[in-house]
Scaffold this active site. Sequence first.
Site, PDB file in Angstrom:
ATOM      1  CG  ASP A  66      -1.982  -1.140   1.099  1.00 50.29           C
ATOM      2  OD1 ASP A  66      -1.749  -2.079   0.315  1.00 50.29           O
ATOM      3  OD2 ASP A  66      -3.002  -1.107   1.800  1.00 50.29           O
TER       4      ASP A  66
ATOM      5  CD  GLU B 168      -3.806  -5.141   8.948  1.00 50.98           C
ATOM      6  OE1 GLU B 168      -4.302  -4.406   9.825  1.00 50.98           O
ATOM      7  OE2 GLU B 168      -3.987  -4.955   7.736  1.00 50.98           O
TER       8      GLU B 168
END
Length: 768
Positions: free
Chosen positions: A507, A738
Amino acid sequence: ALGQWGRWRAAARAASPHPAPPALPPGAAGPRAAPRRFWGSYRPHVYFGMKTRSPRAVVTGLMWLQQREAGGGLRHTCEQGDGLASYGWLRHDGDNFGVQDLRDRGLLLRTEFVKRHGGEHGGDWSWRVTARPEGAGSPASLVSLFFYVATDGQGTLQPHVEDRTRLAAVSGTSEELGDFRITFLRPTSESGEGSTYSSYHYLDAWSPGLHRLTDVVRSSLSDRFVFSPPGGPRQRFVAVDTFHGLPGAAEAARSHLLLHQVTLRLPARVEVTFESGSVRDRRGPLAGPALTAELARHEAAFERRFEETFGLERKGFPPAQRRFAQAALSNMLGGMGYFHGRSLVQSPLHEHPVPYPETSLFTAVPSRSFFPRGFLWDEGFHQLLLARWDPELSREVIAHWFDLMNAEGWIPREQILGEEALAKVPPEFVVQHSETANPPTLFLALQQLLGTAPLPYLRRLFPRLRAWYEWYNSTQAGPLPYTFRWRGRDTDPERFLNPKTLASGLDDYPRASHPSADERHLDLRCWMALASQVLAEAAERLGEPAEPYRHMQRALSDSELLERLHWAEELGAFADYGNHSRAVGLRREAGRAAPGRPPPAPRLVRVVREAPRPRFVGALGYVSLFPLLLQLLPPDSPRLAPLLAAMRSEKQLWTPFGLRSLARDSPLYMQRNTEHDPPYWRGSVWVNINYLALRALHAYGSLPGPQREQAAELYRELRHNLVANLYRQYAESGYLWEHYSDSSGAGQGSHPFTGWSALVVLVMAEDY
Ligand code: 6A9
């Protein structure tokens, strides 16, 4: 230049399926071809639920409510906002049984299921839910458990009510289940003996769809009930009453819901049985002692198989750490879902997004709470773990993914299939862009599976492997031969410190500051080297021409070419190349006040203090490591030493918790991208890339070469750091996460995240 007809055809291809025969023969996931996997906990987005692998499956599920919370706190779908202290599957074999603990403010719920095969429709199963107070919880607390069954546009359900309020059973029939009967047994004590005083209520309602079940139940609750056990204290409580429809819901009813509510004091146990009409030789209900015995049998088999597969006891891991590893694997298996629906696809030639054909997907998910759906590059990592546990399961999942391919050879990145999946996604994230890629990590998984995959399977898959490979080569080509470029970077550079590259999976990892067609992306080039190698091996196994792939593989791992295209001398590392400025920043800018209104909050805008020019991108981090991560460098490469040094340097990538994503001395280290966008891949420790690093270090540490000792040393330290931190965070927080803070090791982002973070199991097992 395309002309109207050409444009129309190209646009149509974006949303039409690939013409090759499906990798998964029709019906392969159904009850006849795969009866053992027909039923499963394939609803990862609910705390506890099961369904079948069919497009419009009848679903079953659990909700609960602690009565002191007075109407709030109805638990159903996994929500981080519920603030559960922990939850997740502790043992789950992906096939027959599962055991899960959920900790919700003083209440410990254990949910268990066991399947029993037989008949023609996927057999029977039973549930056991055990509820007990824990910690601050008190035995006086009143808890309601809601067991439900619901249809999704097909099938019929028939309630069987006793004593006016107790839904004792549901009989039903559906396309793929035939006739069945679900029985809600009376609660017992925790050990299964005696009976417990309880209040019963039930609901018979129609919902617009499965995505509104929580709303239907919540809006049916009334607090007019009183719990009055003989001789015990009385207490008001809420229970399902009459359903009057959902406010503003004009949608047609599609889902018949039957729900059994049992309200009781702790501790207690409730069992539910599902019996398939086509099972003929049933030895009696799978409940009580019979259920206990079946659970015990499966648990013992799981323990044995876990040790045979991963050998953690052999390696000397203490019991608590083995339970942690079992939980990581089990929640990945228990997080597998079966989804059905249509993606929404935007092709560059289309004015508006168009619906993709209806597809089904059997897949693991990154996170049951936050991202309970399929993600393309995550899945390659998931399958590295699942292929060790059950290669056949892995092959099936991979085939499902390849069958999502469009006529061009593209596979959509994020799979938002069906109303329940859609309900979890903000509208701006729904559309998938047909020119946007995602790392082809399915090749990573295939690399592992190739050797043992049956030839007929490979033969069906191969045309799709080839089409996918060609899609990357033709649509993600870079400006020079043997270079690659991620398409679909953020287009509005003024808004971001560094325009994101969602396609890469990394990202906000820094790339060229000014996106352009002149970029070359190192990570994608390395992924393509891996893809070429896997294609070549698959072709060779099948006797297909392999030379074009071998040629590509050689070119993409040629040291001299790699150096020329990607070695940044000034960085002392490999890098991306593009139109880049070394001096960008975000400046606070006061918004202009409209007359008569308060001034708007200042916003951050990007300032460019040095004009961009074509050059290497000065970011040292995960991308710089890719030639090492994917083992493209020969063990005697002179570039190994500087990369290992950057990895080991605390000023750069080394932390006591694993390798951080971006060097501490890198300009964008831990920088926000906009006022709303905190750093993500700009410093945090991510487990998938650490796994690749360990795998590579393990290999370099065992091959003769000048860096062998150094690599082996780094391997030992990094493995220790990563495992110790993930375990510590799990023990302290109750979850896998995560990503992890590079300064404290604390878990960050969504949780539970037993997607690629569960690769810690392979790291513990040293199985690469
Ligand atoms: C946001 C918000 C309820 C981001 O793990 C899945 C992906 C990775 O593939 C990617 O590499 N995650 C990583 O950078 C999560 C992406 C979630 C996007 C959807 C919707 C939901 O709010």
